[in-house]
Design an enzyme around this catalytic site. Structure first.
Site, PDB file in Angstrom:
ATOM      1  N   ASP A 113       0.873  -1.577  -0.409  1.00 19.79           N
ATOM      2  CA  ASP A 113       0.182  -0.168  -0.452  1.00 19.79           C
ATOM      3  C   ASP A 113       0.615   0.921  -0.215  1.00 19.79           C
ATOM      4  O   ASP A 113       1.977   1.753   0.431  1.00 19.79           O
ATOM      5  CB  ASP A 113      -0.829   0.385   1.287  1.00 19.79           C
ATOM      6  CG  ASP A 113      -2.010   1.317   1.272  1.00 19.79           C
ATOM      7  OD1 ASP A 113      -3.378   1.051   1.472  1.00 19.79           O
ATOM      8  OD2 ASP A 113      -1.665   2.484   0.670  1.00 19.79           O
ATOM      9  N   ILE A 114       0.567   2.596  -0.800  1.00 17.91           N
ATOM     10  CA  ILE A 114       1.745   3.427  -0.901  1.00 17.91           C
ATOM     11  C   ILE A 114       1.190   4.032  -0.126  1.00 17.91           C
ATOM     12  O   ILE A 114       2.627   4.840   0.373  1.00 17.91           O
ATOM     13  CB  ILE A 114       0.983   4.249  -2.486  1.00 17.91           C
ATOM     14  CG1 ILE A 114       2.133   5.046  -2.651  1.00 17.91           C
ATOM     15  CG2 ILE A 114      -0.297   4.646  -2.230  1.00 17.91           C
ATOM     16  CD1 ILE A 114       3.186   3.690  -3.595  1.00 17.91           C
TER      17      ILE A 114
ATOM     18  N   GLU B 236     -12.555   3.460  -1.500  1.00 20.56           N
ATOM     19  CA  GLU B 236     -11.715   4.771  -1.690  1.00 20.56           C
ATOM     20  C   GLU B 236     -11.481   3.883  -3.487  1.00 20.56           C
ATOM     21  O   GLU B 236     -10.712   4.922  -4.431  1.00 20.56           O
ATOM     22  CB  GLU B 236     -10.548   5.158  -1.562  1.00 20.56           C
ATOM     23  CG  GLU B 236      -9.116   5.860  -1.652  1.00 20.56           C
ATOM     24  CD  GLU B 236      -7.902   5.768  -1.226  1.00 20.56           C
ATOM     25  OE1 GLU B 236      -7.906   5.628  -0.042  1.00 20.56           O
ATOM     26  OE2 GLU B 236      -6.801   5.352  -1.433  1.00 20.56           O
TER      27      GLU B 236
ATOM     28  N   HIS C 282      -9.741  -5.881  -2.883  1.00 21.25           N
ATOM     29  CA  HIS C 282      -8.571  -6.155  -2.537  1.00 21.25           C
ATOM     30  C   HIS C 282      -8.345  -5.807  -1.051  1.00 21.25           C
ATOM     31  O   HIS C 282      -9.681  -5.447  -0.298  1.00 21.25           O
ATOM     32  CB  HIS C 282      -7.698  -4.054  -2.583  1.00 21.25           C
ATOM     33  CG  HIS C 282      -7.949  -3.528  -2.287  1.00 21.25           C
ATOM     34  ND1 HIS C 282      -9.233  -2.436  -3.250  1.00 21.25           N
ATOM     35  CD2 HIS C 282      -7.860  -2.499  -1.382  1.00 21.25           C
ATOM     36  CE1 HIS C 282      -9.754  -0.776  -2.735  1.00 21.25           C
ATOM     37  NE2 HIS C 282      -8.817  -1.638  -0.863  1.00 21.25           N
TER      38      HIS C 282
ATOM     39  N   HIS D 214      -6.734  -5.952   3.163  1.00 24.30           N
ATOM     40  CA  HIS D 214      -6.035  -5.055   3.493  1.00 24.30           C
ATOM     41  C   HIS D 214      -4.500  -6.107   3.881  1.00 24.30           C
ATOM     42  O   HIS D 214      -5.081  -7.067   4.599  1.00 24.30           O
ATOM     43  CB  HIS D 214      -5.904  -3.817   4.396  1.00 24.30           C
ATOM     44  CG  HIS D 214      -6.548  -3.188   3.196  1.00 24.30           C
ATOM     45  ND1 HIS D 214      -5.514  -1.899   3.012  1.00 24.30           N
ATOM     46  CD2 HIS D 214      -7.880  -2.734   2.569  1.00 24.30           C
ATOM     47  CE1 HIS D 214      -6.237  -0.570   2.629  1.00 24.30           C
ATOM     48  NE2 HIS D 214      -7.592  -1.438   2.337  1.00 24.30           N
TER      49      HIS D 214
END
Ligand code: AMP
Length: 134
Positions: free
Chosen positions: A29-30, A88, A93, A95
């Site tokens: 994750d960025i 978002e 996805h 996490h």
């Protein structure tokens, strides 16, 4: 139009890849909530995780399990926490977050790590994933 995560999985947008196969892709994750925060996605573009068909859903969870085991081996943590939010980015996805305390899963507290550190973490998890799944 392809989602940002489809473009990442296709290599059209850069990412810190940690693992992938022909159906799934895992990357950092960025804006991690903790160092080593990974996202696991299906290459297939489905917005909501519970709209995946059973085979894709189980395959995604199995990929997340393999990635979590590699993360646990190389990141300092007590457990790998799991979350699905998806408010978002409309591409399923999971996490995966290295945690020691409940507060480590705080999505209101995002980090911005140095690119060198992100590269080093991704390489560490990736090498362990390859070792465990050789
Ligand atoms: P959510 O859809 O609410 O689960 O959040 C989407 C997550 O994707 C957030 O934690 C973002 O930091 C992360 N994210 C968004 N764009 C990127 C990107 N280009 N590379 C890696 N992670 C991203």
């Amino acid at each position: 139009m392809a989602s940002i995560f489809s473009k990442i999985a296709a290599g059209e947008i850069p990412s810190y890849r940690v693992a992938s196969d022909d159906r799934y892709y895992a990357f950092l994750d960025i804006n991690p909530v903790a160092p080593g925060h990974v996202l696991v996605i299906p290459r297939k573009e489905v917005s909501y995780i519970f709209d995946l068909d059973n085979e894709d859903y189980i395959g995604l969870q199995m990929m997340a399990k393999r990635v979590a085991k590699a993360m646990k081996a190389v990141m300092p943590c007590e457990r790998i926490g799991v979350a699905v939010i998806g408010l978002e980015v409309p591409h399923t996805h999971i996490h995966l977050i290295p945690i020691t305390n409940e507060g480590d899963m705080n999505f209101a507290n995002k980090l911005s790590l140095d690119p060198k550190e992100m590269e080093e973490i991704a390489a560490r998890i990736s090498a362990e994933y390859d070792r465990q799944n050789a």
